[in-house]
Write a protein that holds these residues in place. Structure first.
Motif, PDB file in Angstrom:
ATOM      1  N   GLU A 146       9.702  -5.946  -7.744  1.00  0.00           N
ATOM      2  CA  GLU A 146      10.274  -4.920  -6.866  1.00  0.00           C
ATOM      3  C   GLU A 146       9.182  -4.028  -6.281  1.00  0.00           C
ATOM      4  OE1 GLU A 146      13.421  -4.607  -5.895  1.00  0.00           O
ATOM      5  OE2 GLU A 146      13.904  -6.429  -7.004  1.00  0.00           O
ATOM      6  N   LEU A 147       8.206  -3.694  -7.105  1.00  0.00           N
ATOM      7  CA  LEU A 147       7.105  -2.860  -6.630  1.00  0.00           C
ATOM      8  C   LEU A 147       6.277  -3.590  -5.579  1.00  0.00           C
ATOM      9  CD1 LEU A 147       5.575  -0.212  -6.823  1.00  0.00           C
ATOM     10  CD2 LEU A 147       4.326  -1.132  -8.794  1.00  0.00           C
ATOM     11  N   LEU A 148       6.082  -4.901  -5.776  1.00  0.00           N
ATOM     12  CA  LEU A 148       5.345  -5.697  -4.788  1.00  0.00           C
ATOM     13  C   LEU A 148       6.056  -5.704  -3.442  1.00  0.00           C
ATOM     14  CD1 LEU A 148       4.041  -8.805  -6.786  1.00  0.00           C
ATOM     15  CD2 LEU A 148       2.673  -7.068  -5.624  1.00  0.00           C
ATOM     16  N   LYS A 149       7.384  -5.834  -3.477  1.00  0.00           N
ATOM     17  CA  LYS A 149       8.147  -5.809  -2.227  1.00  0.00           C
ATOM     18  C   LYS A 149       7.942  -4.488  -1.487  1.00  0.00           C
ATOM     19  CE  LYS A 149      11.892  -8.877  -3.742  1.00  0.00           C
ATOM     20  NZ  LYS A 149      13.357  -8.967  -4.038  1.00  0.00           N
ATOM     21  N   ALA A 150       8.012  -3.397  -2.242  1.00  0.00           N
ATOM     22  CA  ALA A 150       7.838  -2.078  -1.629  1.00  0.00           C
ATOM     23  C   ALA A 150       6.424  -1.905  -1.088  1.00  0.00           C
ATOM     24  CB  ALA A 150       8.154  -0.989  -2.646  1.00  0.00           C
ATOM     25  N   LEU A 151       5.419  -2.384  -1.843  1.00  0.00           N
ATOM     26  CA  LEU A 151       4.032  -2.250  -1.397  1.00  0.00           C
ATOM     27  C   LEU A 151       3.760  -3.108  -0.164  1.00  0.00           C
ATOM     28  CD1 LEU A 151       2.152  -2.248  -4.830  1.00  0.00           C
ATOM     29  CD2 LEU A 151       2.321  -0.342  -3.214  1.00  0.00           C
ATOM     30  N   LYS A 152       4.315  -4.313  -0.140  1.00  0.00           N
ATOM     31  CA  LYS A 152       4.109  -5.182   1.028  1.00  0.00           C
ATOM     32  C   LYS A 152       4.782  -4.605   2.272  1.00  0.00           C
ATOM     33  CE  LYS A 152       3.476  -9.483  -1.541  1.00  0.00           C
ATOM     34  NZ  LYS A 152       4.041 -10.808  -1.900  1.00  0.00           N
ATOM     35  N   LEU A 153       5.940  -3.998   2.063  1.00  0.00           N
ATOM     36  CA  LEU A 153       6.620  -3.342   3.180  1.00  0.00           C
ATOM     37  C   LEU A 153       5.781  -2.173   3.699  1.00  0.00           C
ATOM     38  CD1 LEU A 153       9.130  -3.134   4.974  1.00  0.00           C
ATOM     39  CD2 LEU A 153      10.170  -1.674   3.208  1.00  0.00           C
ATOM     40  N   THR A 154       5.240  -1.389   2.764  1.00  0.00           N
ATOM     41  CA  THR A 154       4.364  -0.276   3.157  1.00  0.00           C
ATOM     42  C   THR A 154       3.117  -0.794   3.867  1.00  0.00           C
ATOM     43  OG1 THR A 154       5.122   1.035   1.262  1.00  0.00           O
ATOM     44  CG2 THR A 154       3.048   1.690   2.277  1.00  0.00           C
TER      45      THR A 154
END
Length: 294
Positions: free
Chosen positions: A260-268
């Motif tokens: 989940e954190l990776l998804k948020a970081l990639k979106l950022t």
């Protein structure tokens, strides 16, 4: 706006952590299967031994006659806290500490702290209670090569202490294995013997007539110490299986959280990159218009 390099570094760091948690989950799953097989094989034997002992002590009042069944005024207590050697297992170890603290607060609140000793099985319990003092022995090696022989040594120390009057009660606190996701804190009195705590079944409630060969008293006095050692060994096996189940669950959740954190970081990262590109385009267009106007 976050710096692209910083976001890239965080993505790499979280991705590496996710790979580690995945590997730890797989290792815990492999160890859990072996530990689960061990406790499943042990439970019928321990329950059967308890059933026989319950009938013997009911019919012959052997618990009262045994040196391990003597009930004394409780002035000194030994608490056996069973944890793991390693962490990263969620609340597995902290629940044991809470269970021990609750036991002392509810059952032994009137006793001075110096009269309560702790036998720590597992490195985490040993480190925790060493800081608090009044610890008995060093059993951090038990899980390195788990066997009945290694646990028997700890049981004999507790039994010798009770027999000599060093402890008036011996109680163990451990995690009972239910399934991969569920471990329940159990508090059981090991000494003195409490035959009435045996499970009520058709066999235990019946008047079972045993044939003893050669001597009844000798058999009972041999069976009781063996049963005490088996109960501690069973508790250690329960804790071992619970540890791997708790670690497998904790690592599974950690892997999901990392995802989940990776998804948020990639979106950022994508938003930051898009904003940087847009800014560059605007600067180029602005520069071109300035040149055309000049």
């Amino acid at each position: 706006m976050a710096n692209l390099k910083e976001v890239r570094n965080r993505i790499q760091s979280v991705s590496s952590t996710q790979q580690i948690t995945k590997a730890m989950k797989m290792v815990a799953a492999a160890k859990l299967r072996r530990a689960q097989d061990n406790i499943i094989r042990m439970r019928p034997y321990a329950q059967r031994l308890n059933t026989i002992l319950a009938n013997l002590t009911r019919n012959a009042d052997a618990a009262a006659d045994s040196e391990f069944g003597v009930v004394r005024e409780v002035r000194k207590v030994l608490v056996i806290a069973i944890t793991s050697d390693r962490g990263l297992a969620g609340a597995f170890n902290s629940n044991v500490f809470k269970g021990v603290n609750a036991l002392i607060a509810e059952r032994y609140a009137s006793l001075p702290a110096a009269s309560i000793s702790v036998m720590a099985i597992g490195k985490k319990a040993h480190d925790y209670y060493t800081r608090k003092g009044n610890i008995v022995g060093n059993y951090t090696h038990v899980f390195a090569k788990l066997s009945f022989e290694t646990v028997r040594a700890a049981a004999e120390v507790a039994m010798d202490g009770f027999r000599a009057g060093t402890y008036d009660e011996v109680v163990m606190v451990y995690n009972e294995f239910r399934n991969v996701a569920t471990q329940v804190i159990r508090t059981e009195q090991l000494l003195p013997l409490v035959p009435v705590g045996a499970p009520a079944t058709a066999e235990t409630t019946a008047n079972v007539d045993y044939l003893f060969e050669p001597v009844k008293q000798d058999i009972v006095q041999t069976l009781i110490p063996q049963s005490i050692k088996i109960q501690l060994y069973k508790a250690v096996l329960e804790s071992n299986a619970s540890e791997h189940g708790a670690r497998m669950t904790a690592m599974d959740k950690a892997t999901d959280n990392a995802g989940e954190l990776l998804k948020a970081l990639k979106l950022t990262y994508n938003r930051t990159r898009q904003a940087a590109i847009t800014t560059e385009i605007l600067e180029i267009v602005g520069g071109a218009e300035a040149l055309a106007a000049g």
